[in-house]
Write a protein that holds these residues in place. Structure first.
Motif, short mmCIF file in Angstrom:
data_model
loop_
_atom_site.label_atom_id
_atom_site.label_comp_id
_atom_site.label_asym_id
_atom_site.label_seq_id
_atom_site.Cartn_x
_atom_site.Cartn_y
_atom_site.Cartn_z
N ARG A 182 -10.18 10.45 18.34
CA ARG A 182 -11.32 10.57 19.24
C ARG A 182 -11.91 9.20 19.60
N PHE A 183 -12.02 8.33 18.62
CA PHE A 183 -12.81 7.11 18.83
C PHE A 183 -12.02 5.81 18.71
N GLY A 184 -10.73 5.88 18.40
CA GLY A 184 -9.97 4.67 18.12
C GLY A 184 -9.93 3.68 19.27
N ASP A 185 -9.65 4.16 20.48
CA ASP A 185 -9.55 3.24 21.63
C ASP A 185 -10.90 2.59 21.93
N THR A 186 -11.94 3.40 21.90
CA THR A 186 -13.28 2.86 22.15
C THR A 186 -13.66 1.84 21.08
N LEU A 187 -13.34 2.16 19.85
CA LEU A 187 -13.67 1.26 18.75
C LEU A 187 -12.98 -0.09 18.91
N ALA A 188 -11.67 -0.06 19.17
CA ALA A 188 -10.93 -1.32 19.30
C ALA A 188 -11.48 -2.17 20.44
N SER A 248 0.82 -1.21 0.00
CA SER A 248 0.00 0.00 0.00
C SER A 248 0.86 1.26 0.00
N GLU A 249 2.16 1.10 -0.07
CA GLU A 249 3.06 2.25 0.07
C GLU A 249 3.61 2.66 -1.29
N GLY A 250 2.95 3.60 -1.93
CA GLY A 250 3.51 4.25 -3.10
C GLY A 250 3.34 3.52 -4.42
N ARG A 251 2.92 2.28 -4.42
CA ARG A 251 2.82 1.51 -5.66
C ARG A 251 1.61 1.94 -6.49
N ASN A 252 1.75 1.78 -7.80
CA ASN A 252 0.68 2.13 -8.74
C ASN A 252 0.19 0.86 -9.42
N PHE A 253 -1.01 0.42 -9.05
CA PHE A 253 -1.63 -0.76 -9.67
C PHE A 253 -2.93 -0.37 -10.36
N GLN A 254 -2.98 0.83 -10.98
CA GLN A 254 -4.24 1.31 -11.51
C GLN A 254 -4.69 0.59 -12.77
N PHE A 255 -3.87 -0.33 -13.28
CA PHE A 255 -4.34 -1.17 -14.39
C PHE A 255 -5.38 -2.17 -13.89
N ALA A 256 -5.46 -2.36 -12.57
CA ALA A 256 -6.52 -3.19 -11.97
C ALA A 256 -7.56 -2.27 -11.35
N HIS A 257 -8.77 -2.81 -11.11
CA HIS A 257 -9.81 -1.97 -10.49
C HIS A 257 -10.59 -2.73 -9.42
N ARG A 258 -10.07 -3.89 -8.99
CA ARG A 258 -10.74 -4.64 -7.92
C ARG A 258 -9.77 -4.82 -6.76
N LEU A 259 -10.17 -4.29 -5.61
CA LEU A 259 -9.36 -4.38 -4.39
C LEU A 259 -10.08 -5.29 -3.40
N VAL A 260 -9.35 -6.27 -2.87
CA VAL A 260 -9.90 -7.16 -1.86
C VAL A 260 -9.30 -6.79 -0.51
N LEU A 261 -10.18 -6.47 0.46
CA LEU A 261 -9.74 -6.16 1.82
C LEU A 261 -9.94 -7.41 2.68
N TRP A 262 -8.87 -8.21 2.80
CA TRP A 262 -8.93 -9.42 3.62
C TRP A 262 -9.11 -9.05 5.09
N ASP A 263 -8.47 -7.96 5.47
CA ASP A 263 -8.61 -7.40 6.81
C ASP A 263 -8.64 -5.89 6.68
N LEU A 264 -8.69 -5.19 7.81
CA LEU A 264 -8.73 -3.73 7.78
C LEU A 264 -7.76 -3.16 8.81
N PRO A 265 -7.03 -2.10 8.45
CA PRO A 265 -6.19 -1.43 9.45
C PRO A 265 -7.06 -0.55 10.34
N LEU A 266 -6.57 -0.25 11.52
CA LEU A 266 -7.31 0.62 12.42
C LEU A 266 -7.15 2.09 12.01
N ASP A 267 -6.08 2.42 11.31
CA ASP A 267 -5.77 3.80 10.92
C ASP A 267 -6.46 4.13 9.60
N PRO A 268 -7.38 5.13 9.56
CA PRO A 268 -8.05 5.49 8.30
C PRO A 268 -7.08 5.91 7.20
#
Length: 946
Positions: A618-624, A540-560
């Motif tokens: 504001r809400f991260g600790d409560t959310l986790a 997720s750091e700096g790479r360009n994969f815009q030739f694809a248009h389907r992203l699969v989120l197997w999990d989610l980070p806590l940081d937006p």
């Protein structure tokens, strides 16, 4: 053998003039090029230097005298020149001396193939054109020509020096903008030592980004590296061992000694990412802020990066602005008061831009603001007139407080982004065992920690795997990018998928080397390559994969912001499809709760939230905590979860309105109205549309034994099997695939984009032009009249000046070609016939047989050619001086006018530009002429007459 006081010439940079050996220590030598103000350290066994030795019959100058050398003596390994009753020790020579020996080679019959001469002449002209362009240093950068990024980089790179805050919204390319500024400053000679300070989690990302995008090789500093350098035994500051340095705050905070060494080392440019983490209040400052403040006070150029909206933290922006200009931003209350004044002006700017009528209060405000300016008062009599609206808008922008120090672009204002379409895959977890549920919860806890703790992973029975396989089967023509938290997850997923799908799979994680990651990403990019790329968070750091248009989120980070980084691999300007974001979550799991928070609270799957970091605070600790508790017993926590989602949504809507209402549109407009705003984009368009450049580069590399083989799709394989020198960079690992297409380079990050400023090409060109290769040639041209002989002399205009002046944007080292005949008449615009050039390779001419007549004809012809070239050079120098005068006078006039209405323009900035103008206008007229190459061209019957 180097001895202090000797004079040497850099074959890589002959325009620097004569250098003087200052110091010889161990395996290194230091050479001072005084005229250019440059001190160069070299390794003795690989220094691109030749001794400046003059022989009898040549002219030397120094100490205000000049004479023809009659004899040369050697004393203590230093040369003494004597002639015409005078003497000069080599240390007394002027830094500018003519040292070309092309005429000697021609007269002596030591000539090169005509094709080499043609290549040399073409290279000289191309190098001059490239060096004059504002894209120099950026041409080979793997960047898309995104207008707002080019505007920011062009404006900031023109500052003397750049001290700017880059505050674009997440996903708009602040790192690219900063990299462009750094690359341009280095290439133009305005900076040579650059320090990048980062949180430790960003070190690797920046290292790769600078290397892969900008061909800049930075050294990562940590305690181990510093200790190793100190153990070398010379007791010098380890931070002075490299010119380009990346360091993380944590390493420096853990060692006051290293922090002090960092402060003691000289830097030309400082870059700080995540600058919103530099905490400051009027009462106290964090250690990180204090360190950056001390560095910024002694470093000419400073670039700070932050994505925090101004309206969510004006005191924070003030803290960053005072790092850039502590005199201008010295009082927080004054800054806040000024900021409040700019909000109504921003609303006025919107109306002027849209052609809407101003109300009475707004007109009164402008009359007061423009009091004393008759021209603007006249515009206010009819502000709806388009010409008047433009003048009023320009005046408002000119008066904007932070418009020169801060750049802020918004996704909504830029446009060109695709739509995001979340696709939910909420999976029934009823069949999951208790162990399966506990494994999901343990995975969630591991995902939200930093660093990620080790975890046993087995996805063979995971419901998400079934959904993933079904997705691949449902869309057999599409490529899928799957990003998950860690490398172990990638490996576990690959293992689980091995027997479940026939789709091609590629991996991308930190456990692979850079080259292997590039190969795997290239395999994914190929139309017939992998359909699924499994990435750890590093993908997720700096790479360009815009030739694809389907992203699969197997999990989610806590940081937006991290979620936005993931989506940003596909959601990019130029993406041709809407983005399908596939969210895989087991119902009522902790991951499901987090996904609902992102969807129902933050709306992050459909839009890029500018307030994501604030919502997390504001809400991260409560959310986790609530997500984990909900996974253990959802029925008892539904009410609390609904309340959290509602509270998050309300806070998000409030902050969105705050940002919208308080948005400083003047700040966003400032960049588009700058003198330098569009120059860089125009130059890039011109550079990319040069059809002959690619063939020239291939011919250049072939001269060093590098064979180019077409692999298709605008990709070439450069094979160094017959490489003739080890001095050419880029082939340590064997053959290299490259491209000349910017579009291909953006899609294939493993492919270097070849332009004249790419290290491989510039290195090859410097090698070719710094030696004798192609500087003397002899040919027959059947198209010439009988009994004809012409001498083509190629002279170079060289301006030896301090590199920080960037004199070559006005007067690069450029060729002047003069052709004269045996009667000393000039043949303007002469060029050998195409037929003669084609036949030249097949004609064998024993040039040494004609040394006598060459010795008789060449000197007077060359003397006449030099006289003509001198006049042309004076004309070119005059044009360059006039251009520099016009450009710098316009900038000075503009700055002084802005200074009268905008306190952001300081007297120091104006004085720096005035000093630069004075130094350039003194240096340009001193440019010198030196002979670089010669070619003798004769008619078919001429040789038989000798």
């Amino acid at each position: 053998m180097f001895v202090p006081g000797q004079r040497w010439i850099s074959t890589a940079e002959p325009e620097l003039g004569l250098g003087t050996v200052l110091r010889v220590e161990g395996r290194g030598v230091q050479v001072l090029f005084a005229k250019a103000g440059v001190l160069r350290p070299y390794a003795i066994d690989s220094a691109p230097l030749v001794r400046a030795e003059f022989r009898a019959g040549q002219r030397v100058a120094g100490k205000g005298i000049a004479f023809l050398v009659e004899r040369v003596e050697v004393k203590d390994d230093l040369l003494i020149y004597r002639g015409e009753g005078r003497e000069l020790h080599e240390g007394q020579l002027d830094d500018e001396q003519s040292v070309s020996q092309a005429d000697d080679r021609l007269i002596g019959g030591r000539t090169d193939p005509v094709a080499n001469f043609e290549l040399r002449l073409d290279g000289l002209q191309r190098r001059a054109d490239a060096r004059r362009s504002p894209t120099w240093g950026l041409g080979a950068a793997r960047i898309g020509l995104v207008p707002h990024q080019l505007r920011v980089a062009g404006i900031a790179a023109a500052r003397r020096p750049p001290r700017v805050l880059l505050a674009d919204e997440v996903g708009l390319g602040k790192t690219i903008e900063a990299g462009m500024i750094v690359a341009r400053q280095l290439a133009a000679g305005r900076a040579s030592r650059v320090l990048v300070l980062l949180p430790d989690t960003l070190v690797y990302q920046w290292f790769v980004e600078l290397l892969r995008r900008f061909n800049l090789s930075f050294a990562i500093y940590d305690e181990e590296r510093c200790e190793a350098l100190e153990q070398a035994g010379d007791n010098h500051n380890p931070f002075e061992d490299e010119q380009l340095v990346i360091a993380d705050f944590g390493f420096l905070e853990a060692s006051p000694k290293r922090a002090q060494q960092l402060l003691d080392a000289p830097w030309d440019l400082l870059v700080v990412d995540e600058a919103h983490h530099l905490e400051w209040t009027p009462e106290a400052a964090s250690p990180r802020y204090t360190l950056v403040e001390q560095l910024a006070a002694r470093t000419p150029g400073v670039i700070l990066l932050t994505a925090t909206p101004e309206q969510l933290g004006r005191s924070g922006h003030f803290a960053r602005l005072r790092l850039l200009d502590p005199q201008r931003y010295h009082d927080l209350d004054v800054y806040l008061a000024e900021s409040e004044q700019f909000q109504p002006l921003s609303h006025i700017a919107d109306k002027l831009l849209d052609g809407d009528a101003l109300d009475a209060d707004q007109l009164t405000h402008l009359h007061t603001l423009f009091a004393g300016d008759d021209a603007l008062q006249a515009c206010l009599a009819n502000p709806a007139k388009p010409a008047h609206a433009r003048e009023l808008l320009d005046a408002l922008i000119d008066r904007h407080g932070t418009g020169r120090a801060m750049f802020r672009n918004r996704r909504a204002g830029i446009g060109g982004f695709p739509q995001r379409q979340p696709v939910w895959h909420v999976l029934d977890g009823a069949a999951l065992s208790d162990d399966g549920r506990q494994a999901l919860l343990a995975e969630f806890h591991a995902d939200i920690q930093q660093p990620v703790p080790p975890l046993e992973l087995d996805y063979a029975g995971d419901p998400r795997l079934e959904a993933l396989v079904a997705l691949l089967d449902e869309h057999p023509q599409d490529k899928f990018l799957l990003i998950c938290r860690s490398q172990p997850k990638v490996l576990a997923l690959e293992e689980a998928l091995r027997t479940r799908t026939g789709a091609g799979i590629a991996r991308f994680h930190e456990g692979l080397g850079i080259m292997q990651r590039d190969r795997n990403a290239a395999f994914f990019a190929q139309p017939d390559g992998a359909r699924l790329l499994l990435c750890s968070e590093i993908g997720s750091e700096g790479r360009n994969f815009q030739f694809a248009h389907r992203l699969v989120l197997w999990d989610l980070p806590l940081d937006p912001d991290l979620l936005e980084q993931r989506i940003g691999r596909l959601d990019r300007i130029g993406q041709k499809h809407d983005i399908s974001i596939h969210v895989l979550a087991v119902a009522e799991s902790a991951q499901h709760v987090l996904a609902r928070w992102y969807d129902e609270g933050v709306d992050a799957f459909r839009h890029s939230p500018a307030d994501g970091r604030e919502l997390l605070r504001r809400f991260g600790d409560t959310l986790a905590q609530l997500a984990a508790e909900h996974a253990r017993g959802p029925d008892s926590r539904d009410q609390e979860l609904d309340a959290l989602l509602a509270e998050t949504r309300a806070a998000h809507e409030d902050m969105a309105e705050l940002i919208r209402a308080g948005r400083d549109h003047l700040l966003e407009l400032a960049a588009s109205r700058d003198l330098h705003a569009d120059a860089l984009e125009r130059a890039f368009r011109h550079e990319d549309n040069d059809p002959s450049r690619d063939l020239f580069v291939q011919r250049l590399l072939e001269g060093f034994g590098i064979h180019a083989e077409e692999l298709g799709s605008q990709v070439l394989l450069l094979d160094p099997q017959y490489l003739s020198t080890d001095a050419l960079p880029g082939f340590a690992e064997g053959p290299q695939s490259v491209t000349f297409s910017r579009e291909v380079a953006l899609a294939r990050e493993d492919l270097p984009l070849l332009r004249l400023d790419h290290p491989l090409v510039s290195g090859a060109l410097d090698l070719a032009l710094s030696g004798e290769h192609g500087n003397a040639a002899f040919m027959v041209d059947d198209a010439l009249p009988p009994r004809s002989a012409l001498l083509q002399a190629v002279f170079l205009i060289e301006c030896v000046a301090d590199r920080q002046l960037d004199a070559e944007r006005f007067l690069p080292t450029q060729p002047v070609v003069v052709t004269v005949d045996t009667k000393l008449g000039e043949h303007a615009n002469f060029r050998p016939s195409d037929v003669a050039l084609r036949k030249a390779a097949d004609r064998t001419i024993e040039v040494p047989r004609y040394r006598k007549f060459l010795a008789k004809l060449v000197p007077p012809m060359l003397e006449r050619a030099e006289t003509i070239a001198t006049l042309r050079a004076q004309s070119a120098i005059g044009e360059a001086t006039l251009l520099a005068t016009d450009v710098l006078d316009a900038e000075l006039t503009r700055l002084r006018a802005l200074h009268a209405v905008n306190p952001s323009i300081s007297e120091t900035e104006i004085a720096a530009l005035a000093d630069e103008r004075s130094a350039l206008l003194a240096a340009l007229p001193q440019a010198r002429l030196r002979l670089d190459a010669v070619r003798f061209v004769v008619s078919a019957d001429f040789l038989s007459l000798r």
